[in-house]
Motif scaffolding. Structure first.
Motif, short mmCIF file in Angstrom:
data_model
loop_
_atom_site.label_atom_id
_atom_site.label_comp_id
_atom_site.label_asym_id
_atom_site.label_seq_id
_atom_site.Cartn_x
_atom_site.Cartn_y
_atom_site.Cartn_z
N ASP A 35 -2.39 -8.51 5.79
CA ASP A 35 -2.63 -8.75 7.21
C ASP A 35 -3.35 -7.61 7.92
OD1 ASP A 35 -0.60 -6.94 7.03
OD2 ASP A 35 0.76 -7.96 8.41
N GLU A 36 -3.95 -6.68 7.18
CA GLU A 36 -4.63 -5.57 7.84
C GLU A 36 -6.14 -5.73 7.71
OE1 GLU A 36 -3.96 -1.66 6.29
OE2 GLU A 36 -4.16 -2.29 4.21
N GLU A 66 -9.77 -1.07 6.89
CA GLU A 66 -8.67 -0.13 6.68
C GLU A 66 -8.30 -0.07 5.20
OE1 GLU A 66 -7.28 1.95 8.92
OE2 GLU A 66 -8.93 1.22 10.19
N CYS A 123 -4.86 -2.65 0.16
CA CYS A 123 -5.11 -3.48 1.34
C CYS A 123 -4.01 -4.52 1.49
CB CYS A 123 -6.47 -4.17 1.23
SG CYS A 123 -7.06 -4.85 2.78
N GLU A 124 -3.23 -4.38 2.55
CA GLU A 124 -2.19 -5.37 2.86
C GLU A 124 -2.84 -6.71 3.22
OE1 GLU A 124 1.22 -4.73 3.02
OE2 GLU A 124 1.24 -2.54 2.80
N LYS A 159 -8.19 3.23 2.56
CA LYS A 159 -7.10 3.57 1.65
C LYS A 159 -7.59 3.66 0.22
CE LYS A 159 -3.50 1.54 4.58
NZ LYS A 159 -2.49 0.47 4.72
N THR A 189 0.82 -1.21 0.00
CA THR A 189 0.00 0.00 0.00
C THR A 189 0.86 1.26 0.00
OG1 THR A 189 -0.23 -0.06 2.42
CG2 THR A 189 -1.91 -1.18 1.12
#
Length: 336
Positions: free
Chosen positions: A119-120, A124, A116-117, A128, A64
């Motif tokens: 592990d997030e 959230e 979006c990562e 983004k 991200t």
């Protein structure tokens, strides 16, 4: 009609990686035609009136942050004095298509890992995504994956389909006038995307921004005919990719065969360009060089060369559809 007599049609191109190049390569400049085929002088010479600029990240830690750098680069290009015109609505689309000096630009997201990562929290990631949309003012399309799998589903080199997060992303896209891109999905993910759209009655346009046809050249990046039919049925777009690996490694005229195959499959109103120009000098796989056949290596000459080769085979109206009308009509329809 010979090459000299062929009209220089306006061109809409659905995919390039200029933002990655400008963000990631030391000394990069939008003027360096010798480094990237979609440099601004090449786009001008090729009469490109609208260039979609992808924000790309691999599914890896920091994805991200890398996408955010490209988002900021897009904003910089939009405000610099470089004859680029951000296309954010139907009015600015018309301005770009009719402009004699300016090149229209609109952003897209190539791989949802860019917002979006792995592990997030998904919430959230959506925040983004909203930031990217707000800063770029408009996103034309989003591809859930790239070559590998991520939290949303399987990419071109994977075999599995959609995940729970992938379905939630599709639900988020409902009614937002952002297309979902099938160019980097596994076949299973593509089918799952279409199934979920239909089962939930989602309002999401469907495209393949830079893909050719698997019947002509067997590669996971190319579309099987059943997906071609689905995109045509849904009044989507298929952007012809100029990369040698996805055309035919030895025959530059294979791009003509891909286009004619698409028309034969009823896609005359869906075909457009998605040349996929990117910076190749630092690529780790020597077998990929040269990435483009000489005839297709930069935007200043490739589109008109291709259209001139097709002139004995297609009508002027068909050439206009391929060059710009199909893409412009699609964008106008989903944004209206």
């Amino acid at each position: 009609m010979n090459d000299a007599q062929l009209p220089l049609f306006p061109v809409v191109d659905l995919h390039c990686d200029l933002l990655v190049y400008l963000t990631d390569v030391p000394g990069a400049s939008p003027e360096k035609v010798e480094e990237i085929g979609c440099a601004l002088p090449a786009l001008t010479e090729g009469n490109v009136k609208l260039q979609v600029m992808a924000i790309y990240s691999a599914a890896a830690p920091g994805s991200t942050n890398f996408a955010a750098l490209q988002r900021d680069m897009y904003k910089q290009l939009a405000t610099d004095d470089n004859n680029l015109l951000p296309v954010t609505d139907v009015e600015s689309l018309h301005q770009a298509m009719s402009s004699k000096e300016r090149i229209g630009m609109v952003a897209a997201i190539e791989n949802a890992a860019g917002f979006c990562e792995e592990d997030e929290p998904l919430e959230e990631g959506f925040k983004k995504l909203e930031r990217i949309i707000a800063d770029c003012e408009r996103i034309l399309y989003i591809s859930l994956t790239h070559h590998t799998a991520n939290r949303f589903g399987g990419g071109n080199m994977a075999s599995h389909g959609i995940t729970r997060d992938g379905k939630m992303l599709l639900d988020y896209l409902h009614g937002r006038r952002i297309a979902v891109d099938l160019s980097h999905t596994s076949d299973a993910l593509a089918q799952d995307i279409l199934t979920h759209i239909d089962q939930e009655r989602l309002d999401i346009p469907v495209i393949a921004s830079h893909s050719n046809f698997r019947t002509i050249w067997s590669h996971n990046r190319n579309l099987p005919d059943e997906l071609v039919q689905e995109i045509v049925h849904r009044k989507g777009l298929i952007g012809m990719n100029f990369l040698r690996a996805f055309l035919h490694t030895d025959d530059p005229d294979a791009l003509l065969h891909h286009i004619l195959h698409g028309i034969g499959k009823g896609a005359a109103d869906a075909l457009c360009f998605g040349a996929d120009y990117f910076y190749t000098a630092d690529h780790p796989d020597p077998s990929r060089f040269p990435f483009y056949h000489k005839e297709h290596e930069q935007a200043g000459t490739s589109y008109n060369y291709l259209l001139s080769r097709l002139r004995p085979l297609l009508s002027v109206q068909q050439l206009e559809k391929l060059a710009y009308q199909n893409a412009a009509n699609f964008i106008q329809r989903i944004w209206s």
